[in-house]
Design a protein around this motif. Structure first.
Motif, PDB file in Angstrom:
ATOM      1  N   ARG A   1       0.874  -1.263  -0.076  1.00 20.94           N
ATOM      2  CA  ARG A   1      -0.077   0.075   0.091  1.00 20.94           C
ATOM      3  C   ARG A   1       0.722   1.409   0.062  1.00 20.94           C
ATOM      4  O   ARG A   1       0.704   2.207   0.575  1.00 20.94           O
ATOM      5  CB  ARG A   1      -0.902  -0.078   1.193  1.00 20.94           C
TER       6      ARG A   1
ATOM      7  N   LEU B   1       1.633  -3.966   5.071  1.00 22.31           N
ATOM      8  CA  LEU B   1       1.726  -5.485   4.408  1.00 22.31           C
ATOM      9  C   LEU B   1       0.749  -6.286   4.293  1.00 22.31           C
ATOM     10  O   LEU B   1       0.049  -6.425   5.535  1.00 22.31           O
ATOM     11  CB  LEU B   1       3.092  -5.954   4.942  1.00 22.31           C
TER      12      LEU B   1
ATOM     13  N   LEU C   1      12.895  -8.894   6.227  1.00 22.66           N
ATOM     14  CA  LEU C   1      12.281  -9.844   7.295  1.00 22.66           C
ATOM     15  C   LEU C   1      11.572  -8.968   8.556  1.00 22.66           C
ATOM     16  O   LEU C   1      10.565  -9.378   9.117  1.00 22.66           O
ATOM     17  CB  LEU C   1      13.299 -10.911   7.897  1.00 22.66           C
ATOM     18  N   TYR C   2      12.316  -8.044   8.971  1.00 28.90           N
ATOM     19  CA  TYR C   2      11.784  -7.386   9.879  1.00 28.90           C
ATOM     20  C   TYR C   2      10.478  -6.486   9.528  1.00 28.90           C
ATOM     21  O   TYR C   2       9.572  -6.610  10.236  1.00 28.90           O
ATOM     22  CB  TYR C   2      12.871  -6.213  10.607  1.00 28.90           C
ATOM     23  N   THR C   3      10.491  -6.031   8.497  1.00 32.84           N
ATOM     24  CA  THR C   3       9.181  -5.576   7.822  1.00 32.84           C
ATOM     25  C   THR C   3       8.203  -6.327   7.784  1.00 32.84           C
ATOM     26  O   THR C   3       7.049  -6.247   8.143  1.00 32.84           O
ATOM     27  CB  THR C   3       9.589  -4.852   6.419  1.00 32.84           C
ATOM     28  N   MET C   4       8.489  -7.599   7.164  1.00 32.29           N
ATOM     29  CA  MET C   4       7.473  -8.622   7.100  1.00 32.29           C
ATOM     30  C   MET C   4       6.848  -9.049   8.539  1.00 32.29           C
ATOM     31  O   MET C   4       5.695  -9.094   8.576  1.00 32.29           O
ATOM     32  CB  MET C   4       8.069  -9.979   6.421  1.00 32.29           C
TER      33      MET C   4
ATOM     34  N   GLN D   1       5.301  -5.133  10.251  1.00 33.73           N
ATOM     35  CA  GLN D   1       4.445  -4.187   9.656  1.00 33.73           C
ATOM     36  C   GLN D   1       3.381  -4.697   8.853  1.00 33.73           C
ATOM     37  O   GLN D   1       2.780  -4.145   7.866  1.00 33.73           O
ATOM     38  CB  GLN D   1       5.548  -3.267   8.573  1.00 33.73           C
ATOM     39  N   GLN D   2       2.713  -5.885   9.188  1.00 31.04           N
ATOM     40  CA  GLN D   2       1.642  -6.317   8.744  1.00 31.04           C
ATOM     41  C   GLN D   2       0.475  -5.582   8.922  1.00 31.04           C
ATOM     42  O   GLN D   2      -0.031  -5.209  10.276  1.00 31.04           O
ATOM     43  CB  GLN D   2       1.209  -7.697   8.872  1.00 31.04           C
ATOM     44  N   ALA D   3      -0.486  -5.345   7.932  1.00 28.48           N
ATOM     45  CA  ALA D   3      -1.800  -4.587   8.134  1.00 28.48           C
ATOM     46  C   ALA D   3      -2.762  -5.374   8.836  1.00 28.48           C
ATOM     47  O   ALA D   3      -2.579  -6.682   8.444  1.00 28.48           O
ATOM     48  CB  ALA D   3      -2.271  -4.012   6.881  1.00 28.48           C
ATOM     49  N   SER D   4      -3.558  -5.084   9.774  1.00 27.75           N
ATOM     50  CA  SER D   4      -4.550  -5.994  10.297  1.00 27.75           C
ATOM     51  C   SER D   4      -5.632  -6.269   9.073  1.00 27.75           C
ATOM     52  O   SER D   4      -5.633  -5.438   8.179  1.00 27.75           O
ATOM     53  CB  SER D   4      -5.137  -5.286  11.496  1.00 27.75           C
ATOM     54  N   ARG D   5      -6.438  -7.182   9.344  1.00 28.26           N
ATOM     55  CA  ARG D   5      -7.086  -7.780   8.524  1.00 28.26           C
ATOM     56  C   ARG D   5      -7.964  -6.637   7.945  1.00 28.26           C
ATOM     57  O   ARG D   5      -8.701  -6.372   6.497  1.00 28.26           O
ATOM     58  CB  ARG D   5      -8.050  -9.022   8.721  1.00 28.26           C
TER      59      ARG D   5
ATOM     60  N   ASP E   1      -7.967  -3.297   8.286  1.00 23.74           N
ATOM     61  CA  ASP E   1      -7.319  -1.739   7.839  1.00 23.74           C
ATOM     62  C   ASP E   1      -6.989  -1.770   6.475  1.00 23.74           C
ATOM     63  O   ASP E   1      -6.279  -2.327   6.002  1.00 23.74           O
ATOM     64  CB  ASP E   1      -5.834  -1.886   8.612  1.00 23.74           C
TER      65      ASP E   1
ATOM     66  N   GLY F   1      -0.339   3.070   3.201  1.00 18.08           N
ATOM     67  CA  GLY F   1       0.960   3.472   3.879  1.00 18.08           C
ATOM     68  C   GLY F   1       1.245   5.019   3.534  1.00 18.08           C
ATOM     69  O   GLY F   1       0.354   5.494   2.664  1.00 18.08           O
TER      70      GLY F   1
END
Lengths: 553, 296
Positions: A283, A351, B65-68, B71-75, B77, B81
């Motif tokens: 996004r 993400l 990997l840190y981002t994955m 920083q996942q968006a909740s279902r 949301d 970004g």
């Protein structure tokens, strides 16, 4: 002025078939041709994969005990040829065929009939190549490089040999690719919708343009080399025959002058896929879009100046080795720019780790690894040790499978709802990703170790000291074979009975997502008028000024 | 950025650096024994590339990997970004640093290649740019040992011209510069001794000179490294690096021996299959007659 030329009014004499029948006929619809390419190439992917599993079965033990050596040599020759010319090239061309007109707001490719001819050459040379298994002398056995004099040796004495058929197939593939390249370049340059300037094109279209320009510039060298080789075999010429004053190293130059850039013909569209998919599932806009777009073109330019790095251990002088070492390493700069841009795109995003995103992220990690081993290979002293060993085999499989094929899967999942109008099954998709990711690393990582220890590529038997790496690689290879099963199940199952897909299931920005799933025959009711850049995530500006008019009412 | 973030970054970078340096040390264990002077140069270069590569790999995959993970968006949301479209500073930084790295790696590799001087000391002398062009080892004082190498489908023969000795295994004196004159009778072959980290294609109808210095006594393996047809995989030979006394003793003994056909894997395998009537797959080029070698 091209605008003043009116479109020919000639209409097809009779209606083309509809339904499933159109996929077996001479359709001129770019979407049908795209699917034809994808399905055909996937069938060859399975054949090429089977051959590789036969090889891995032979290599699970050090001795040559499963296959005759001539058959083993045929296996790796045909595996390489099929995977490059009948899987990666046509599958990427198929995807581009489907997407490019939609993404630039065109109703079809510039030359629809040429497009159909280019596709139909693929099954022709594919079947031709397969037929060589039935020749008395067997298929070509000289590896996909086909270096003379090995490739011109002819133990049967027949005129029609596996090697001759192989060259013919490659030549036809070249003709097909050039037809495609002319079509793509023309389409992208001339058929963009109003307002779709070059810097409003999606990065994928930039990548396809760059890749197809390489085809136009470099492919003639391979075709020339192949024709000369064919003459050496069937007409008694001596271009490459050292016995009669020819020079076998000349062939290597012809071959690699095309076949190295060909790696970028395959890799650039994969990079384009990453640039396209990451913003959707993060996004966020693609970071540094213009730089990413232009770096594709830069990669194409540098890519035609690096071919001698395949020949460091060949009969090349030292100055040539040094010069090409430098040019080869330079490729790392525009490629690095892309990788950093992808990381920055994902950074601080929102993400969603759906299957396409997982495939992309996994592929980028494996690509970074392959890029690092690539720079090692570019360094002449290191390459002199690992050249023609399994280190190289491991390295390029991280590119062709770990990067390109994984990107292809990402694309197939991402655009599956658009192409078929159905949703795929997310669970099966994730299972496919896990199996493919583990399989790729298990198969190709140990190969690096075997290569560093000196295991030469293309051997049908090897010293027992390499046994451990090879057992791991074979297990990984079989796992990779198995990983395609959930994929096939998913694609077939979802196409037949999947949930109907909305126009834009991923809330993605792009012209292809503004029409129905699947899109109608001529894509757009009214041509879109593009008013902003391709990645407006987080900004509330519309992409086109006439969204409502794109679909029929 | 506050102090906390900066110190966290410093810690992470140092940790990656330590891990990369450790990988660089591990790199030596991924390679065969160092049996030539050149192999030491190559291994140091490889280790350096592993350190650099590990650091870059850790940096990029670590960030991803840190981002994955975080920083996942909740279902539910559905927001986007931040619309960051780029940063000129960052883009300049990550273009300039790789360019500098490329110059560094290329310069170092150039220097190593020059020092190896495997195609003779004059090979790249005309693009000499002030790097020291010495032999890899302090071998320049010693006389050079000249040996002819003849490759054919699928056998190796080594000819020692001074003693007029031909053998099917390559004997070499330790710590002495060796110069090979290599040629092929039929197709392209490749001369490759993994323990020496050295490789060179051998072309038909052309003699290629190739130099190196073995520095470690022992038995090593020579492989054909350029695909040469059906029995490519078994075209191997033993390489024996011996003390100078041992070496000259061997040469004198073997010079007295009669010439007999060498034992050759490809030739044996082909003939056994023919005799046993095993369907030999597809037709193949017949292995050339084994070379005649001095009996040792």
């Amino acid at each position: 002025m091209i605008e003043s030329i009116s479109i020919a009014l000639e209409q097809p004499k009779h209606e083309p078939p509809t339904g499933w029948r159109r996929y077996f006929g001479f359709s001129t619809d770019h979407k049908v041709i795209g699917i034809q390419y994808l399905v055909t190439s996937f069938a060859f992917f399975l054949i090429g994969g089977l051959l590789s599993m036969v090889m891995r079965a032979e290599l699970i033990t050090p001795e040559s005990d499963l296959l005759d050596r001539s058959l083993y040599n045929s296996m790796f020759t045909m595996h390489g040829t099929i995977m490059i010319f009948l899987w990666i090239f046509p599958s990427l061309v198929g995807l581009a065929n489907y997407l490019v007109p939609l993404m630039i707001g065109a109703r079809d490719m510039a030359f629809p009939r040429l497009n159909a001819v280019a596709f139909w050459l693929v099954p022709v040379f594919g079947i031709l190549l397969m037929a060589s298994f039935f020749l008395p002398g067997g298929t070509a056995q000289a590896g996909w490089w086909s270096y003379p004099p090995v490739s011109t040796q002819n133990p049967t004495g027949n005129l029609i040999t596996g090697e001759a058929v192989w060259i013919l197939a490659i030549a036809i593939s070249g003709v097909s690719s050039i037809m495609g390249a002319v079509n793509f370049v023309t389409t992208i340059v001339r058929m963009r919708a109003p307002g779709m300037t070059y810097f409003r094109m999606p990065a994928y279209v930039w990548a396809v343009l760059s890749a197809q320009l390489i085809q136009l510039a470099a492919l003639p060298a391979l075709t020339a080399g192949a024709v000369m080789l064919l003459f050496d075999i069937v007409a008694g010429t001596a271009f490459f025959d050292p016995e009669r004053g020819g020079n076998p190293v000349l062939f290597q130059h012809f071959f690699w002058f095309y076949s190295h850039p060909a790696v970028y013909v395959m890799a650039l569209p994969a990079f384009g896929i990453f640039s396209e998919i990451l913003p959707v599932y993060a996004r966020k806009p693609l970071f540094g879009y213009r730089v990413v777009a232009v770096s594709s073109l830069l990669i194409s330019v540098v890519s035609v100046l690096v071919w001698v790095h395949h020949m460091y251990a060949s009969g090349t002088p030292g100055w040539m080795r040094m010069l090409f070492m430098f040019s080869t390493m330079l490729v790392a700069v525009p490629t690095g720019v892309k990788v950093f841009a992808w990381v920055a795109t994902v950074w601080r995003g929102k993400l969603r780790l759906d299957t396409p995103m997982l495939f992309c992220l996994g592929a980028i990690m494996m690509f970074v690894f392959a890029g690092i081993t690539g720079v090692m290979l570019a360094s002449v002293p290191v390459d002199i040790h690992v050249n023609n060993t399994y280190f190289v085999v491991g390295h390029f499989h991280y590119i062709v499978y770990g990067t390109i094929t994984m990107a292809m899967f990402a694309a197939l999942y991402h655009w599956f709802p658009k192409i078929t109008g159905r949703m795929y099954y997310e669970g099966l998709g994730k299972l496919h990703f896990v199996l493919a990711f583990v399989g790729t690393n298990l198969c190709f990582l140990p190969m690096h170790l075997a290569g560093l220890h000196g295991m030469v590529r293309r051997v049908s038997s090897y010293d027992p000291e390499f046994a451990f790496s090879n057992v791991l690689a074979s297990l990984g290879g079989f796992l990779l074979g198995m990983s395609t099963l959930p994929f096939i199940l998913n694609m077939v199952g979802a196409w037949v009975q999947g949930k109907p897909a909305p126009d834009n299931p991923w809330r993605a920005i792009g012209l292809e997502w503004m029409v129905s799933s699947p899109p109608p025959v001529e894509n757009f009711e009214e041509l879109p008028i593009v008013i902003s850049g391709p990645y407006g995530y987080g900004k509330s500006e519309p992409l086109v000024s006439n969204e409502a008019a794109l679909k029929p009412h | 950025m506050n102090v906390k973030t900066i110190s966290l970054l410093v810690v992470l970078v140092s940790l990656s650096l330590l891990a990369s340096l450790w990988m660089g040390q591990q790199a030596y264990t991924w390679l065969p024994p160092q049996a030539s002077a050149e192999s030491k140069l190559v291994d140091d270069l490889f280790s350096f590339l592993v350190v650099l590569g590990s650091f870059i790999f850790l940096g990029i995959t670590g960030t991803l990997l840190y981002t994955m993970l975080t920083q996942q968006a909740s279902r539910f949301d559905l927001s986007d970004g931040p619309p960051i479209e780029g940063s000129v500073t960052l883009e300049v930084v990550w273009t300039v640093i790789p360019v500098l790295l490329v110059f560094w790696i290329a310069g170092y590799s150039y220097q190593v290649y020059q020092q190896m001087a495997i195609r003779g000391p004059m090979d790249i002398v005309h693009m000499h740019m002030g790097t020291p062009s010495a032999y890899a080892a302090a071998a320049d004082a010693e006389p050079i040992e000249e040996i002819d190498v003849l490759a054919k489908q699928w056998s190796w023969a080594f000819h020692y011209p001074q003693q007029n000795v031909t053998t099917s295994e390559l004997h070499l004196p330790v710590d002495r510069r060796v110069r090979l004159s290599m040629t092929s009778e039929d197709v392209i072959h490749g001369f490759y001794i993994p323990a020496f980290r050295l490789k060179q294609d051998i072309l038909p109808k052309r003699t290629i000179e190739f130099e190196f210095t073995p520095v470690r006594e022992g038995k090593y393996r020579l492989d054909d490294s350029q695909f040469s047809g059906t029995y490519f995989a078994v075209m191997q030979a033993d390489v024996l690096v011996e003390s100078p006394e041992h070496y000259s003793q061997w040469l004198t003994t073997v010079a007295k021996g009669d010439r007999v056909p060498a034992v050759n894997s490809a030739y044996t395998e082909y003939n056994t299959r023919q005799e046993k009537g095993i369907r030999p797959g597809w037709p193949t080029i017949k292995p050339a007659a084994p070379p005649l070698v001095n009996q040792g």
